[in-house]
Every structure is written in structure tokens, then in C-alpha cells.
Design an enzyme around this catalytic site. Structure first.
Site, PDB file in Angstrom:
ATOM      1  N   ASN A  16       0.138  50.992 -10.996  1.00 22.35           N
ATOM      2  CA  ASN A  16       0.202  49.868 -11.804  1.00 22.35           C
ATOM      3  C   ASN A  16      -0.833  49.210 -11.024  1.00 22.35           C
ATOM      4  O   ASN A  16      -1.346  49.087  -9.758  1.00 22.35           O
ATOM      5  CB  ASN A  16       1.727  48.972 -11.019  1.00 22.35           C
ATOM      6  CG  ASN A  16       2.629  49.281 -11.666  1.00 22.35           C
ATOM      7  OD1 ASN A  16       2.360  49.566 -13.046  1.00 22.35           O
ATOM      8  ND2 ASN A  16       3.421  49.386 -10.862  1.00 22.35           N
ATOM      9  N   HIS A  32       4.036  56.122  -8.652  1.00 22.18           N
ATOM     10  CA  HIS A  32       5.787  56.010  -8.070  1.00 22.18           C
ATOM     11  C   HIS A  32       5.784  57.417  -8.990  1.00 22.18           C
ATOM     12  O   HIS A  32       5.037  57.417 -10.357  1.00 22.18           O
ATOM     13  CB  HIS A  32       6.207  55.142  -9.096  1.00 22.18           C
ATOM     14  CG  HIS A  32       6.053  53.332  -8.889  1.00 22.18           C
ATOM     15  ND1 HIS A  32       6.243  52.667  -8.413  1.00 22.18           N
ATOM     16  CD2 HIS A  32       4.132  52.959  -8.654  1.00 22.18           C
ATOM     17  CE1 HIS A  32       6.443  51.132  -7.987  1.00 22.18           C
ATOM     18  NE2 HIS A  32       4.554  51.409  -8.477  1.00 22.18           N
ATOM     19  N   ASP A  53      11.250  54.464  -2.486  1.00 23.96           N
ATOM     20  CA  ASP A  53      10.690  52.888  -2.830  1.00 23.96           C
ATOM     21  C   ASP A  53      11.809  51.989  -2.344  1.00 23.96           C
ATOM     22  O   ASP A  53      13.370  53.149  -2.675  1.00 23.96           O
ATOM     23  CB  ASP A  53      10.461  53.388  -4.368  1.00 23.96           C
ATOM     24  CG  ASP A  53      10.188  51.998  -4.368  1.00 23.96           C
ATOM     25  OD1 ASP A  53       8.765  51.643  -5.486  1.00 23.96           O
ATOM     26  OD2 ASP A  53      11.048  50.235  -4.704  1.00 23.96           O
ATOM     27  N   ILE A  54      11.659  51.188  -1.827  1.00 27.38           N
ATOM     28  CA  ILE A  54      12.899  50.389  -1.337  1.00 27.38           C
ATOM     29  C   ILE A  54      13.690  49.664  -2.449  1.00 27.38           C
ATOM     30  O   ILE A  54      14.900  49.366  -1.643  1.00 27.38           O
ATOM     31  CB  ILE A  54      12.547  48.838  -0.508  1.00 27.38           C
ATOM     32  CG1 ILE A  54      12.747  48.939   0.811  1.00 27.38           C
ATOM     33  CG2 ILE A  54      11.220  48.221  -1.208  1.00 27.38           C
ATOM     34  CD1 ILE A  54      13.101  48.006   2.182  1.00 27.38           C
ATOM     35  N   HIS A 114      -1.372  52.909  -3.881  1.00 24.67           N
ATOM     36  CA  HIS A 114       0.101  53.822  -4.674  1.00 24.67           C
ATOM     37  C   HIS A 114       0.573  54.463  -6.178  1.00 24.67           C
ATOM     38  O   HIS A 114       0.030  54.324  -7.168  1.00 24.67           O
ATOM     39  CB  HIS A 114       1.116  53.032  -3.779  1.00 24.67           C
ATOM     40  CG  HIS A 114       1.533  52.215  -4.192  1.00 24.67           C
ATOM     41  ND1 HIS A 114       1.234  50.693  -4.678  1.00 24.67           N
ATOM     42  CD2 HIS A 114       2.408  51.823  -5.827  1.00 24.67           C
ATOM     43  CE1 HIS A 114       1.275  50.113  -4.923  1.00 24.67           C
ATOM     44  NE2 HIS A 114       2.634  50.429  -6.194  1.00 24.67           N
TER      45      HIS A 114
END
Ligand code: AMP
Ligand code: ZN
Length: 113
Positions: A87, A102, A30-31, A100
């Protein structure tokens, strides 16, 4: 989908720190990490969100969870524990509409919400 950020990462049009890839799924850092370990796992197929999942997607989503377990081991959080979360849509806090999950760990996480 042409204007989807994660589809662009799949097509390597946008760089990402990829930690796993096969013909069906991809995982990258994750950025904006929320914890020492924060990896996103995605199906390569453009599925906008969890409510768009269909029975035909069951195998890839099952596979994604097995790879999540493998990545947790590689990242050193399988023993200490981690969170795998999705989410979904507006109330779920979804920002990117390409399904996606996490994988977050490496510190003690607070309880949900
Ligand atoms: P969500 O709120 O579940 O849709 O999460 C989207 C996540 O994508 C956020 O945690 C962002 O930090 C992450 N993100 C956005 N752009 C990128 C990118 N180019 N590479 C990696 N992660 C990204
Ligand atoms: Zn997409």
C-alpha cells in the site's frame, strides 16, 4: 528512524511474532490479520514508502521477494496461492510509513478494490 513503529520492531524495542530475519530484512505476523496467513515483510533499512526506493535498494527488494516465496512455502500457501501487496501513500491506504509488503493467503481472496 526513532519514532517509526517498524524500526522499533527491527530494534526489538516492540515485540512481534517474527517468522524470518536476516541482516537485511525481517518478516513478522500482522497484528490484525486479514486472512489465516498475514505476514509483513520489511527491509530493515527505513524506507518510508515505495516512491522512496532507490537503485541501491534493488538487491534487498529482490531478496525480499525470494524470502516471500520461501515463507509462502513454509506457511503452506505456495500451492493454493496468495497475494503480496504494497500500500503506497494515502490513496494506496498506507498507514505505517516504513516500506512493507503484505503476504496474505489461506483463503480465497476477492478481486482487487
Ligand atoms: P498498511 O496499511 O499497508 O500501512 O499496513 C500496516 C499494517 O501494519 C496493518 O495491516 C496493521 O495491522 C499492521 N500493524 C500495525 N501495528 C503492528 C504491530 N505492532 N505488529 C504487527 N503488525 C502491525
Ligand atoms: Zn522505519
Amino acid at each position: 528512524m526513532d519514532d517509526c513503529l517498524f524500526c522499533k520492531i527491527v530494534k526489538k524495542e516492540i515485540p512481534a511474532q517474527i517468522v524470518y530475519e536476516d541482516d537485511k530484512i525481517m518478516a513478522f505476523k500482522d497484528i490484525n490479520p486479514a486472512a489465516p496467513v498475514h505476514i509483513l515483510l520489511i527491509p530493515k533499512k527505513h524506507i518510508p514508502d515505495l516512491t522512496a526506493l532507490e537503485p541501491v535498494d534493488a538487491e534487498v527488494i529482490g531478496h525480499l521477494h525470494l524470502v516471500a516465496k520461501q515463507i509462502a512455502e513454509e506457511q503452506g500457501v505456495a500451492e493454493s496461492g496468495f497475494r503480496l501487496l504494497n500500500n503506497c501513500k494515502e490513496d494506496g491506504g498506507q498507514v505505517i510509513y516504513h516500506l512493507h509488503f503484505h503476504l496474505i493467503g489461506g483463503r480465497k481472496l476477492t478481486h482487487l478494490c
